[in-house]
Design an enzyme around this catalytic site. Structure first.
Site, mmCIF file in Angstrom:
data_model
loop_
_atom_site.group_PDB
_atom_site.id
_atom_site.type_symbol
_atom_site.label_atom_id
_atom_site.label_comp_id
_atom_site.label_asym_id
_atom_site.label_seq_id
_atom_site.Cartn_x
_atom_site.Cartn_y
_atom_site.Cartn_z
ATOM 1 N N ASP A 57 21.913 3.699 -4.638
ATOM 2 C CA ASP A 57 21.988 4.754 -5.655
ATOM 3 C C ASP A 57 21.529 4.242 -7.014
ATOM 4 O O ASP A 57 22.023 3.237 -7.517
ATOM 5 C CB ASP A 57 23.430 5.272 -5.775
ATOM 6 C CG ASP A 57 23.848 6.063 -4.557
ATOM 7 O OD1 ASP A 57 23.156 7.037 -4.218
ATOM 8 O OD2 ASP A 57 24.865 5.697 -3.930
ATOM 9 N N ASP B 257 21.145 -1.967 -10.043
ATOM 10 C CA ASP B 257 21.183 -1.290 -11.349
ATOM 11 C C ASP B 257 22.513 -1.485 -12.049
ATOM 12 O O ASP B 257 22.676 -1.010 -13.169
ATOM 13 C CB ASP B 257 20.918 0.216 -11.203
ATOM 14 C CG ASP B 257 22.125 0.963 -10.689
ATOM 15 O OD1 ASP B 257 22.523 0.725 -9.534
ATOM 16 O OD2 ASP B 257 22.713 1.751 -11.447
ATOM 17 N N ASP C 21 20.457 -2.493 -3.712
ATOM 18 C CA ASP C 21 21.401 -1.411 -3.898
ATOM 19 C C ASP C 21 20.671 -0.104 -3.548
ATOM 20 O O ASP C 21 19.441 -0.097 -3.477
ATOM 21 C CB ASP C 21 21.826 -1.443 -5.379
ATOM 22 C CG ASP C 21 22.585 -0.218 -5.787
ATOM 23 O OD1 ASP C 21 23.548 0.133 -5.091
ATOM 24 O OD2 ASP C 21 22.220 0.404 -6.807
HETATM 25 P P1 TMP Z 1 26.098 1.674 -5.979
HETATM 26 O O1 TMP Z 1 24.856 2.268 -6.552
HETATM 27 O O2 TMP Z 1 26.462 0.379 -6.611
HETATM 28 O O3 TMP Z 1 26.032 1.591 -4.484
HETATM 29 O O4 TMP Z 1 27.319 2.603 -6.390
HETATM 30 C C1 TMP Z 1 27.412 3.911 -6.099
HETATM 31 C C2 TMP Z 1 27.403 4.772 -7.313
HETATM 32 O O5 TMP Z 1 28.026 6.001 -6.951
HETATM 33 C C3 TMP Z 1 28.170 4.283 -8.524
HETATM 34 O O6 TMP Z 1 27.321 4.260 -9.643
HETATM 35 C C4 TMP Z 1 29.249 5.318 -8.756
HETATM 36 C C5 TMP Z 1 28.718 6.516 -8.034
HETATM 37 N N1 TMP Z 1 29.745 7.453 -7.552
HETATM 38 C C6 TMP Z 1 29.518 8.804 -7.769
HETATM 39 O O7 TMP Z 1 28.511 9.182 -8.356
HETATM 40 N N2 TMP Z 1 30.442 9.695 -7.314
HETATM 41 C C7 TMP Z 1 31.585 9.312 -6.667
HETATM 42 O O8 TMP Z 1 32.389 10.156 -6.268
HETATM 43 C C8 TMP Z 1 31.795 7.896 -6.450
HETATM 44 C C9 TMP Z 1 33.025 7.426 -5.750
HETATM 45 C C10 TMP Z 1 30.832 7.017 -6.898
HETATM 46 MG MG MG Z 2 23.514 1.677 -7.989
#
Ligand code: TMP
Ligand code: MG
Length: 286
Positions: free
Chosen positions: A40, A227, A38
């Site tokens: 973020d 995460d 992943d």
């Molecule tokens: P991921 O880490 O699983 O790829 O998911 C992306 C993360 O982004 C998730 O924890 C939610 C976050 N997110 C934001 O912080 N702002 C937003 O506008 C959106 C749509 C998601």
């Molecule tokens: Mg994540």
């Protein structure tokens, strides 16, 4: 075997099982290995300088290219939906349609903001985003041993690629599946390319037909880094997995989520802002 597993942040429910997987990853060697991660809050940090580190969405949502009104609307969406995303009392089935709703509303708002492709590098530079400590060793080791690093992200592909590029570690072994922006001839954002990837559909359903899906099917040993509970299915597309080690960063709501994470992830890292454990395991395997 791996001294980093003694770190205070590490929790393991079944240590013998973990030791067995790590031994088997070492036996299979670099030519069978891939890392599926992943982005973020996994490759990037959860906290930085006393506050929260921005996600790839937040980097854009909070940037100067978004109007004040747009920023407020995006913040309201975050405040409403993020607690749902991480709510330990809701099932994934309940969360899925709400995540589609969140991502769709955010992407719709972003496409109304006249965002220019040419602004992205500067937005990232000004954002304060940080990769986890030890990122350089992780990226460089995987590249050195030609181990593919497949980044599967529900964030924004254009932003996270730029973060990795600015950190000087965008090596040729990296492939990314994420939400990518689509720009018109004059370089203005008009829409997001499909399929939409949110926290809880990171699986086969969005990988079918992608180039890296083919490419990754021959690598049967996997280290998975995530995460969120949604990250656990990222390797489901790999047809014949021999060994898989799932490492989960438990960043938020630690006490409430501990039990669930320990059941699902082989290794749980609590409030650990480093990639030390992953690097320690790779040092042993490679
Ligand atoms: P991921 O880490 O699983 O790829 O998911 C992306 C993360 O982004 C998730 O924890 C939610 C976050 N997110 C934001 O912080 N702002 C937003 O506008 C959106 C749509 C998601
Ligand atoms: Mg994540």
């Amino acid at each position: 075997m791996v001294p980093e597993l003694e770190n205070a942040t590490v929790r393991i429910q079944r240590p013998e099982r973990v030791a067995g997987i790590i031994r088997s990853l070492r036996e299979q060697g670099a030519s069978k290995l891939q890392v599926i991660s992943d982005f973020d809050m996994t490759l990037s940090r959860f906290g930085c300088s006393g506050g929260r580190c921005p996600t790839s969405h937040n980097i854009l949502n909070d940037s100067r290219v978004i109007s004040e009104d747009g920023r407020k609307k995006l913040k309201d969406l975050l405040d409403y939906y993020y607690p749902i995303e991480t709510d330990p009392n809701r099932t994934l089935e309940e969360k899925r349609p709400l995540m589609v709703e969140w991502w769709s509303r955010v992407h719709e708002l972003l496409t109304q903001q006249n965002i220019r492709k040419g602004d992205i590098a500067q937005i990232v530079r000004e954002s304060g985003v940080m990769l986890r400590d030890g990122f350089k060793e992780l990226f460089d080791q995987l590249h050195k041993y030609s181990v593919p690093l497949f980044i599967f992200s529900a964030g924004i592909g254009d932003i996270l690629e730029e973060i990795i590029r600015q950190a000087n570690v965008f090596h040729s072994n990296i492939s990314v599946v994420s939400n990518y922006m689509d720009f018109d001839e004059s370089g203005v954002l008009t829409r997001f390319k499909g399929p939409l990837i949110h926290t809880y559909n990171k699986n086969n359903s969005v990988l079918q037909g992608t180039e890296c899906f083919q490419q990754l099917s021959t690598r049967t040993s996997i280290i998975l880094l995530g995460d969120s509970m949604g990250d656990l299915t990222m390797a489901d597309g790999v047809p014949s997995v021999e060994s898989i080690l799932k490492i989960g960063f438990l960043n938020d709501k630690v006490e409430e989520q501990r039990g669930k994470y320990l059941d699902a992830y082989d290794i749980v890292l609590e409030r650990d802002e480093t990639l030390d454990v992953a690097n320690g395991i790779l040092r042993y395997i490679l």
